[in-house]
Design an enzyme around this catalytic site. Structure first.
Site, PDB file in Angstrom:
ATOM      1  N   LYS A 175       0.812  -1.212   0.000  1.00  0.00           N
ATOM      2  CA  LYS A 175       0.000   0.000   0.000  1.00  0.00           C
ATOM      3  C   LYS A 175       0.851   1.269   0.000  1.00  0.00           C
ATOM      4  O   LYS A 175       0.326   2.384  -0.027  1.00  0.00           O
ATOM      5  CB  LYS A 175      -0.961  -0.007   1.193  1.00  0.00           C
ATOM      6  CG  LYS A 175      -2.011  -1.104   1.094  1.00  0.00           C
ATOM      7  CD  LYS A 175      -2.917  -1.155   2.311  1.00  0.00           C
ATOM      8  CE  LYS A 175      -3.868  -2.344   2.245  1.00  0.00           C
ATOM      9  NZ  LYS A 175      -4.810  -2.268   1.126  1.00  0.00           N
TER      10      LYS A 175
ATOM     11  N   LYS B 187      -2.153 -12.380  -9.354  1.00  0.00           N
ATOM     12  CA  LYS B 187      -3.319 -12.188  -8.488  1.00  0.00           C
ATOM     13  C   LYS B 187      -4.396 -11.398  -9.209  1.00  0.00           C
ATOM     14  O   LYS B 187      -4.125 -10.383  -9.833  1.00  0.00           O
ATOM     15  CB  LYS B 187      -2.907 -11.455  -7.208  1.00  0.00           C
ATOM     16  CG  LYS B 187      -4.040 -11.301  -6.199  1.00  0.00           C
ATOM     17  CD  LYS B 187      -3.552 -10.588  -4.954  1.00  0.00           C
ATOM     18  CE  LYS B 187      -4.666 -10.441  -3.929  1.00  0.00           C
ATOM     19  NZ  LYS B 187      -4.231  -9.700  -2.737  1.00  0.00           N
TER      20      LYS B 187
ATOM     21  N   LYS C  14      -9.184  -6.022  -7.653  1.00  0.00           N
ATOM     22  CA  LYS C  14      -9.941  -4.848  -8.091  1.00  0.00           C
ATOM     23  C   LYS C  14      -8.978  -3.746  -8.528  1.00  0.00           C
ATOM     24  O   LYS C  14      -9.181  -3.082  -9.538  1.00  0.00           O
ATOM     25  CB  LYS C  14     -10.823  -4.342  -6.944  1.00  0.00           C
ATOM     26  CG  LYS C  14     -11.901  -5.313  -6.500  1.00  0.00           C
ATOM     27  CD  LYS C  14     -12.783  -4.747  -5.418  1.00  0.00           C
ATOM     28  CE  LYS C  14     -12.145  -4.815  -4.058  1.00  0.00           C
ATOM     29  NZ  LYS C  14     -12.326  -6.087  -3.376  1.00  0.00           N
TER      30      LYS C  14
END
Length: 339
Positions: free
Chosen positions: A121, A202, A205
């Site tokens: 992140k 992976k 979204k």
């Protein structure tokens, strides 16, 4: 009569769920729910989602109902499973506060799952405190319902270990076996993660490489036709690779006709089978899998008030259980001063 085991599982509401969630967890939840061997609590973890989305609460509010629709569409049955909303269970926050006193900052810093997610992140030194302590919040979620079993991916095992440590510490310090140390329930090998449409390891979204459970027929077809295959398979007559070829990976997962898949692989590797043909076949397989899910979702979508009622009733039921655990915890600590 043997007492049922208790499951706690759930998702962060940060958008609609996709077929990666379906393969990695939802199918298994339905199977476990229908086995009759477990009491299932399925949590929409909106508080956890807010730990890194606090400045965009509307995203979480909008996603909450989408996740609920996806749950119901795949077969999670509110008569068999308790579907709850994390923020509506105040006892979870109180348990988190009690557990924080049993965990050191250095221990949280060593949690490999948290370290990986902080890096992904790109928080740098600006990690929200709520995000940093979410393993403790997760321990509160699990122990509040005295979950014996937590279905997770293998990368989540460090989170479970942290929960076990907290439960062990609490029981030892306060001299009572109140909190349950949970075990992980891991997906079968090869079923934990599905690659994205672009061949990325992976589906997610954020990478915009997903097929959603709510996608319509045309959207699914377009996404499949854009899928990553073998970049060296330029002409139909060229021999092609099936390893790392996303179309064949999906066929291995979704097509029950294993002999046909084996024959297609052999033909593709030999040369003479085009990408368009195998993509069209995959489209048939996936449409057959997802059409009933989409139809069921549309039925629930026509009664959003009814879906909210399901969430309200589930949260009310969960509140009773979590409040009882909180009382036991506070009694053991000696801080229920007024009875």
């Amino acid at each position: 009569m043997t007492e049922k085991k208790v499951i706690l599982t759930g998702d962060r509401p940060t958008g609609k769920l996709h077929i990666g969630h379906y393969v990695g967890s939802l199918m298994n939840r339905v199977k476990l729910q229908n086995s009759g061997d477990y009491e299932s609590y399925i949590m929409i973890a909106d508080q956890q989602a807010l730990t890194d989305n606090a400045r965009d609460p509307e995203k979480i509010r909008n996603s909450l109902i989408q996740v609920a629709l996806d749950y119901l569409a795949v077969g999670i049955d509110p008569e068999k499973s308790t579907i709850l909303v994390q923020s509506q269970i105040p006892a979870l926050s109180e348990l988190t506060m009690h557990y924080l006193n049993l965990v050191t900052v250095s221990r949280l810093n060593r949690n490999p799952t948290v370290k990986t997610e902080i890096k992904q992140k790109k928080f740098g030194q600006s990690v929200p405190a709520g995000f940093f302590i979410y393993p403790v919040s997760q321990a509160a979620d699990i122990t509040a319902f005295k979950a014996t079993t937590v279905p997770v991916g293998e990368d989540q095992e460090p989170m479970l270990e942290q929960t076990r440590e907290i439960a062990r510490s609490f029981n030892s310090i306060y001299g009572q076996q109140i909190l349950v140390e949970p075990e992980g329930y891991f997906p079968p090998k090869g079923m934990g993660r599905i690659p994205g449409l672009d061949g990325n390891a992976k589906m997610s979204k954020s990478l915009n490489n997903a097929i959603y459970l709510s996608d319509d027929e045309d959207t699914i077809n377009k996404k499949i036709m854009s899928m990553y295959t073998d970049p060296d398979h330029i002409h139909v007559s060229d021999p092609g690779k099936v390893e790392g070829n996303t179309v064949f990976t999906y066929l291995d997962i979704f097509d029950t006709d294993t002999q046909k898949v084996a024959d297609l692989k052999a033909e593709y590797q030999h040369g003479g089978l085009g990408d368009v043909k195998i993509k069209r076949y995959l489209n048939e397989v996936l449409q057959a899998e997802l059409a009933p899910i989409r139809a069921k979702r549309e039925t629930y979508e026509s009664d959003i008030e009814g879906v909210y009622d399901i969430l309200k009733k589930g949260s009310e039921k969960a509140n009773v259980v979590a409040n009882q655990t909180l009382k036991e915890v506070q009694d053991a600590m000696g801080i229920n001063y007024f009875g």
